[in-house]
Design a protein around this motif. Sequence first.
Motif, PDB file in Angstrom:
ATOM      1  N   ILE A  33     -15.641  -6.216  11.741  1.00  0.00           N
ATOM      2  CA  ILE A  33     -16.270  -5.173  11.165  1.00  0.00           C
ATOM      3  C   ILE A  33     -15.128  -5.496   9.591  1.00  0.00           C
ATOM      4  N   GLY A  34     -14.021  -4.895  10.559  1.00  0.00           N
ATOM      5  CA  GLY A  34     -12.423  -4.801   9.950  1.00  0.00           C
ATOM      6  C   GLY A  34     -13.059  -5.472   9.133  1.00  0.00           C
ATOM      7  N   ILE A  35     -12.717  -7.048   9.222  1.00  0.00           N
ATOM      8  CA  ILE A  35     -12.709  -8.211   8.254  1.00  0.00           C
ATOM      9  C   ILE A  35     -14.047  -8.220   7.470  1.00  0.00           C
ATOM     10  N   ALA A  36     -14.892  -7.882   7.270  1.00  0.00           N
ATOM     11  CA  ALA A  36     -16.068  -7.895   6.553  1.00  0.00           C
ATOM     12  C   ALA A  36     -15.812  -6.418   5.882  1.00  0.00           C
ATOM     13  N   HIS A  37     -15.217  -5.465   5.977  1.00  0.00           N
ATOM     14  CA  HIS A  37     -14.424  -4.261   4.828  1.00  0.00           C
ATOM     15  C   HIS A  37     -13.506  -4.870   4.901  1.00  0.00           C
ATOM     16  N   TYR A  38     -12.441  -5.917   4.763  1.00  0.00           N
ATOM     17  CA  TYR A  38     -11.218  -6.102   3.856  1.00  0.00           C
ATOM     18  C   TYR A  38     -11.987  -6.286   2.802  1.00  0.00           C
ATOM     19  N   LEU A  39     -12.767  -7.691   3.113  1.00  0.00           N
ATOM     20  CA  LEU A  39     -13.356  -7.832   1.701  1.00  0.00           C
ATOM     21  C   LEU A  39     -14.602  -7.354   0.597  1.00  0.00           C
ATOM     22  N   GLY A  40     -14.522  -6.450   0.705  1.00  0.00           N
ATOM     23  CA  GLY A  40     -15.892  -5.476  -0.296  1.00  0.00           C
ATOM     24  C   GLY A  40     -16.553  -5.739   0.823  1.00  0.00           C
ATOM     25  N   ILE A  41     -16.712  -6.173   1.591  1.00  0.00           N
ATOM     26  CA  ILE A  41     -18.793  -6.296   2.116  1.00  0.00           C
ATOM     27  C   ILE A  41     -18.961  -5.611   2.431  1.00  0.00           C
ATOM     28  N   PRO A  42     -20.455  -4.924   1.816  1.00  0.00           N
ATOM     29  CA  PRO A  42     -21.328  -3.197   2.300  1.00  0.00           C
ATOM     30  C   PRO A  42     -21.528  -3.431   3.519  1.00  0.00           C
ATOM     31  N   MET A  43     -21.254  -1.992   4.555  1.00  0.00           N
ATOM     32  CA  MET A  43     -21.413  -1.893   5.857  1.00  0.00           C
ATOM     33  C   MET A  43     -23.296  -1.907   5.841  1.00  0.00           C
ATOM     34  N   ALA A 155     -13.308 -13.911  22.399  1.00  0.00           N
ATOM     35  CA  ALA A 155     -12.391 -13.868  21.257  1.00  0.00           C
ATOM     36  C   ALA A 155     -13.450 -14.299  20.047  1.00  0.00           C
ATOM     37  N   ASN A 156     -13.898 -15.328  19.672  1.00  0.00           N
ATOM     38  CA  ASN A 156     -14.283 -15.832  18.995  1.00  0.00           C
ATOM     39  C   ASN A 156     -15.366 -15.263  17.967  1.00  0.00           C
ATOM     40  N   MET A 157     -16.620 -15.829  19.287  1.00  0.00           N
ATOM     41  CA  MET A 157     -17.900 -15.624  18.989  1.00  0.00           C
ATOM     42  C   MET A 157     -18.545 -14.049  18.251  1.00  0.00           C
ATOM     43  N   ILE A 158     -17.965 -13.081  19.561  1.00  0.00           N
ATOM     44  CA  ILE A 158     -18.019 -12.110  18.722  1.00  0.00           C
ATOM     45  C   ILE A 158     -17.945 -11.101  17.633  1.00  0.00           C
ATOM     46  N   PRO A 159     -16.546 -11.604  17.383  1.00  0.00           N
ATOM     47  CA  PRO A 159     -15.680 -11.050  15.843  1.00  0.00           C
ATOM     48  C   PRO A 159     -16.828 -12.010  14.797  1.00  0.00           C
ATOM     49  N   ALA A 160     -16.783 -13.353  15.005  1.00  0.00           N
ATOM     50  CA  ALA A 160     -18.281 -13.853  14.358  1.00  0.00           C
ATOM     51  C   ALA A 160     -19.374 -13.547  13.549  1.00  0.00           C
ATOM     52  N   PHE A 161     -19.711 -13.426  15.453  1.00  0.00           N
ATOM     53  CA  PHE A 161     -21.441 -12.494  14.923  1.00  0.00           C
ATOM     54  C   PHE A 161     -21.342 -11.318  14.287  1.00  0.00           C
ATOM     55  N   ALA A 162     -20.301 -10.111  14.466  1.00  0.00           N
ATOM     56  CA  ALA A 162     -20.085  -9.171  13.707  1.00  0.00           C
ATOM     57  C   ALA A 162     -20.014  -9.436  12.282  1.00  0.00           C
ATOM     58  N   PHE A 163     -18.809 -10.528  12.219  1.00  0.00           N
ATOM     59  CA  PHE A 163     -18.894 -10.415  10.601  1.00  0.00           C
ATOM     60  C   PHE A 163     -20.472 -11.150   9.971  1.00  0.00           C
ATOM     61  N   LEU A 286      -3.623  -4.786  22.148  1.00  0.00           N
ATOM     62  CA  LEU A 286      -3.336  -4.051  21.501  1.00  0.00           C
ATOM     63  C   LEU A 286      -2.954  -4.972  19.701  1.00  0.00           C
ATOM     64  N   THR A 287      -2.881  -6.332  19.893  1.00  0.00           N
ATOM     65  CA  THR A 287      -2.948  -7.387  18.870  1.00  0.00           C
ATOM     66  C   THR A 287      -4.507  -7.028  18.222  1.00  0.00           C
ATOM     67  N   ALA A 288      -5.687  -7.451  18.908  1.00  0.00           N
ATOM     68  CA  ALA A 288      -7.138  -7.062  17.886  1.00  0.00           C
ATOM     69  C   ALA A 288      -7.551  -5.913  17.326  1.00  0.00           C
ATOM     70  N   TYR A 289      -6.753  -4.439  17.867  1.00  0.00           N
ATOM     71  CA  TYR A 289      -6.515  -3.161  18.057  1.00  0.00           C
ATOM     72  C   TYR A 289      -5.602  -3.377  15.953  1.00  0.00           C
ATOM     73  N   LEU A 290      -4.191  -3.439  16.528  1.00  0.00           N
ATOM     74  CA  LEU A 290      -3.225  -3.211  15.067  1.00  0.00           C
ATOM     75  C   LEU A 290      -4.058  -4.401  13.975  1.00  0.00           C
ATOM     76  N   MET A 291      -4.761  -5.690  14.487  1.00  0.00           N
ATOM     77  CA  MET A 291      -5.202  -6.315  13.459  1.00  0.00           C
ATOM     78  C   MET A 291      -6.709  -5.373  12.323  1.00  0.00           C
ATOM     79  N   THR A 292      -7.245  -4.702  13.145  1.00  0.00           N
ATOM     80  CA  THR A 292      -8.850  -4.221  13.310  1.00  0.00           C
ATOM     81  C   THR A 292      -7.732  -3.524  11.881  1.00  0.00           C
ATOM     82  N   ALA A 293      -7.091  -2.291  12.110  1.00  0.00           N
ATOM     83  CA  ALA A 293      -6.494  -1.399  12.095  1.00  0.00           C
ATOM     84  C   ALA A 293      -6.060  -1.853  10.924  1.00  0.00           C
ATOM     85  N   SER A 294      -5.527  -2.762  10.199  1.00  0.00           N
ATOM     86  CA  SER A 294      -4.831  -3.147   9.186  1.00  0.00           C
ATOM     87  C   SER A 294      -5.562  -3.940   8.613  1.00  0.00           C
TER      88      SER A 294
END
Length: 298
Positions: A33-43, A155-163, A286-294
Amino acid sequence: MNEQPEKSILRQFIEISSPWFLVGGALFYMLGIGIAHYLGIPMRIAAFWEGMACVVLLQVSSQYLKAYFDGVGVSDERRQVEPGKLTRRMILIAAVSTLTIGAVMTVLVYRDGYLTGPTMIVLAASFGIAFFYSAPPLRLGNSGYGELISSILIANMIPAFAFLLQAGELHRLVAMSTFPLTAQVMASMLMFSFPDYSLIPKGDRRTLLDRMGWRRGMALHNYLLLFSYLILVSAALFGFPWRIAWQPLLTIPLSLFQIWQMGKIADGQKPRWQILVFVSLMIPALTAYLMTASFWIG
């Protein structure tokens, strides 16, 4: 006194559900979801909650199916059922129920128009991995490659599905973000196997560590952690935003601590498994959290 058996059964169901596994799934879902937000995709709010429900139900049903087919820690109905003890029938009913509710949620996602071609492929692949991880004839979780399969799912399928539920099509940022995490999650999965390695009879061993042996397993654990940062830095050289990439690098001291501790264990020092398992969980989290927050802030 009459409520104790019910509480005991509930507690057992919670343990079988692997709460930390569910928390990890939610965290990696938020990364997509964070990646979609970063790319400016409306939620799409409805897609967010429907997708989250699908992910949780898929994870829970996989855990219930594994408990059912493994039959570990449950009462055998062919004998006298112990009070307050889970039975295989209870677990099977729970698995079928969660799978049914998950199917209903998938229909809702389809009805609302969120199932594009790529989304359907990722969802079908995720279901296949989660189902056959536990269920015959494949039972991938007991094949010796369960750690790799679980890492790909989380680590792959779940973020891809959310995006995909938000964007409809994949973006290279999804792969660049998730592949380092796949290595870290797999290292964490390996770490879970170490404390019980010497306690399980050789004929019953079915983990990747059992296939490799503890020395090569330690080496693979260390290489996976180092490889995760190499992938991340390489991604930054090929277009991954540096303002996103540098923050996950803050977890390097934790990984170096793990590698140092594994070296001391190899030299014969008494292991501190509780600390090592906890740190192994914290590194990908922590890696996922820091990346998501960024992604959200950036």
